[in-house]
Design a protein around this motif. Structure first.
Motif, PDB file in Angstrom:
ATOM      1  N   ARG A 183       0.856  -1.187   0.000  1.00  0.00           N
ATOM      2  CA  ARG A 183       0.000   0.000   0.000  1.00  0.00           C
ATOM      3  C   ARG A 183       0.895   1.240   0.000  1.00  0.00           C
ATOM      4  NH1 ARG A 183      -2.882  -3.835  -0.372  1.00  0.00           N
ATOM      5  NH2 ARG A 183      -4.826  -4.315   0.712  1.00  0.00           N
ATOM      6  N   ARG A 184       0.597   2.180  -0.870  1.00  0.00           N
ATOM      7  CA  ARG A 184       1.385   3.417  -0.958  1.00  0.00           C
ATOM      8  C   ARG A 184       0.748   4.484  -0.065  1.00  0.00           C
ATOM      9  NH1 ARG A 184       2.063   8.219  -3.715  1.00  0.00           N
ATOM     10  NH2 ARG A 184       4.124   8.573  -4.651  1.00  0.00           N
ATOM     11  N   ILE A 185       1.556   5.110   0.787  1.00  0.00           N
ATOM     12  CA  ILE A 185       1.085   6.136   1.717  1.00  0.00           C
ATOM     13  C   ILE A 185       1.849   7.432   1.448  1.00  0.00           C
ATOM     14  CG2 ILE A 185       0.870   6.802   4.155  1.00  0.00           C
ATOM     15  CD1 ILE A 185      -0.846   4.401   3.508  1.00  0.00           C
ATOM     16  N   ASP A 186       1.133   8.553   1.403  1.00  0.00           N
ATOM     17  CA  ASP A 186       1.753   9.865   1.210  1.00  0.00           C
ATOM     18  C   ASP A 186       2.422  10.286   2.520  1.00  0.00           C
ATOM     19  OD1 ASP A 186       2.520  12.429   0.654  1.00  0.00           O
ATOM     20  OD2 ASP A 186       0.500  13.229   0.361  1.00  0.00           O
ATOM     21  N   ALA A 187       3.742  10.175   2.585  1.00  0.00           N
ATOM     22  CA  ALA A 187       4.475  10.474   3.810  1.00  0.00           C
ATOM     23  C   ALA A 187       4.672  11.963   4.037  1.00  0.00           C
ATOM     24  CB  ALA A 187       5.829   9.772   3.792  1.00  0.00           C
ATOM     25  N   ALA A 188       4.191  12.802   3.093  1.00  0.00           N
ATOM     26  CA  ALA A 188       4.281  14.245   3.279  1.00  0.00           C
ATOM     27  C   ALA A 188       3.175  14.762   4.196  1.00  0.00           C
ATOM     28  CB  ALA A 188       4.221  14.961   1.935  1.00  0.00           C
ATOM     29  N   ALA A 192       0.587  12.336  12.352  1.00  0.00           N
ATOM     30  CA  ALA A 192      -0.623  11.695  12.880  1.00  0.00           C
ATOM     31  C   ALA A 192      -1.522  11.198  11.756  1.00  0.00           C
ATOM     32  CB  ALA A 192      -1.385  12.658  13.776  1.00  0.00           C
ATOM     33  N   GLU A 193      -1.548  11.938  10.642  1.00  0.00           N
ATOM     34  CA  GLU A 193      -2.356  11.518   9.497  1.00  0.00           C
ATOM     35  C   GLU A 193      -1.758  10.280   8.836  1.00  0.00           C
ATOM     36  OE1 GLU A 193      -4.420  15.428   7.625  1.00  0.00           O
ATOM     37  OE2 GLU A 193      -2.235  15.364   7.452  1.00  0.00           O
ATOM     38  N   VAL A 194      -0.432  10.230   8.781  1.00  0.00           N
ATOM     39  CA  VAL A 194       0.220   9.044   8.223  1.00  0.00           C
ATOM     40  C   VAL A 194      -0.114   7.824   9.072  1.00  0.00           C
ATOM     41  CG1 VAL A 194       2.435   7.955   7.675  1.00  0.00           C
ATOM     42  CG2 VAL A 194       2.091  10.386   7.184  1.00  0.00           C
ATOM     43  N   THR A 195      -0.051   7.977  10.391  1.00  0.00           N
ATOM     44  CA  THR A 195      -0.374   6.856  11.279  1.00  0.00           C
ATOM     45  C   THR A 195      -1.811   6.399  11.076  1.00  0.00           C
ATOM     46  OG1 THR A 195       1.180   7.750  12.925  1.00  0.00           O
ATOM     47  CG2 THR A 195      -0.378   6.060  13.671  1.00  0.00           C
ATOM     48  N   GLN A 196      -2.735   7.341  10.948  1.00  0.00           N
ATOM     49  CA  GLN A 196      -4.133   6.993  10.701  1.00  0.00           C
ATOM     50  C   GLN A 196      -4.280   6.212   9.404  1.00  0.00           C
ATOM     51  OE1 GLN A 196      -6.286  10.702  10.798  1.00  0.00           O
ATOM     52  NE2 GLN A 196      -6.154  10.897  13.023  1.00  0.00           N
ATOM     53  N   ALA A 197      -3.528   6.626   8.375  1.00  0.00           N
ATOM     54  CA  ALA A 197      -3.597   5.931   7.088  1.00  0.00           C
ATOM     55  C   ALA A 197      -3.041   4.512   7.211  1.00  0.00           C
ATOM     56  CB  ALA A 197      -2.822   6.715   6.028  1.00  0.00           C
ATOM     57  N   LEU A 198      -2.002   4.345   8.011  1.00  0.00           N
ATOM     58  CA  LEU A 198      -1.446   3.003   8.232  1.00  0.00           C
ATOM     59  C   LEU A 198      -2.444   2.093   8.915  1.00  0.00           C
ATOM     60  CD1 LEU A 198       2.160   3.946   9.417  1.00  0.00           C
ATOM     61  CD2 LEU A 198       1.501   3.099   7.158  1.00  0.00           C
ATOM     62  N   VAL A 199      -3.069   2.598   9.959  1.00  0.00           N
ATOM     63  CA  VAL A 199      -4.068   1.785  10.671  1.00  0.00           C
ATOM     64  C   VAL A 199      -5.225   1.424   9.750  1.00  0.00           C
ATOM     65  CG1 VAL A 199      -5.705   1.746  12.589  1.00  0.00           C
ATOM     66  CG2 VAL A 199      -3.430   2.715  12.938  1.00  0.00           C
TER      67      VAL A 199
END
Length: 207
Positions: A183-188, A192-199
């Motif tokens: 899964r590709r996640i926008d690390a920019a 906290a938003e990145v963590t939410q996307a990971l979960v």
């Protein structure tokens, strides 16, 4: 209960270590037992190999030698820590795994099939249940690593922009070719938003 295996991938400064800790905390808050580890490293033998790989001049090892050293470190890590933890019902979060070898040594001309063959022999082909690619523009990653490390660079951080662009392209190819796992996640985004996307990206695996 069998545990799960999660890996975080991406270029320098993408926030993998920060997000590994944040994701672990989020999972533990849900009652999941978590082990956070890293590559190269994670076991006594693999940490010894890490010192060989990360220190010294950029040209210290050839790409072929690097691929072999990474495979050896990973074999020990998988045998000593990752597999036992998963079999005990623990969720393992690993900061880098075999996809980093595919991207970094692949950027130096090592064939992907050869890397996966080494992985099949050394680590019996173990792949994560879910891999997250933390995607970040190279300039942003450089700013983060400079803020974190100052002028101190390891053998990989010290390489030129063309190399890191090739690494990023390698990661993107893996993500495009293996969408069921990666899964590709926008690390920019904000941390906290990145963590939410990971979960959110683990919704189908969470108990």
């Amino acid at each position: 209960m069998i545990g799960r295996f999660i890996s975080l991938e991406g270029g320098e400064g993408a926030g993998k270590s920060t997000q590994a800790s944040a994701l672990a905390a989020a999972l533990e808050a849900r009652g999941v037992h978590v082990l956070v580890t890293r590559e190269p490293g994670g076991s006594e033998g693999a940490e010894a190999i890490r010192n060989l790989l990360m220190q010294g001049d950029v040209a210290r090892w050839s790409a072929h030698a690097e691929a072999l050293l990474f495979a050896a470190a990973r074999a020990d890590h998988v045998e000593k820590r990752i597999r036992p933890a998963i079999e005990a019902g623990t969720w393992v979060i690993c900061d880098r795994y075999v996809d980093s070898t595919r991207a970094y040594q692949g950027a130096q001309g090592i064939d992907d099939a050869a890397i996966l063959a080494l992985h099949g022999f050394g680590s019996k082909g173990l792949l994560p249940d879910r891999t997250f690619l933390l995607a970040l523009p190279r300039a942003d990653g450089q700013q983060r690593t400079q803020a974190r490390d100052g002028a101190a660079n390891d053998r990989f951080e010290a390489r030129d922009t063309a190399f890191h662009e090739a690494v990023a392209a390698g990661f993107e190819r893996i993500a495009a070719n293996e969408p069921d796992r990666v899964r590709r996640i926008d690390a920019a985004m904000a941390p906290a938003e990145v963590t939410q996307a990971l979960v959110a990206g683990l919704a189908d695996l969470l108990p």
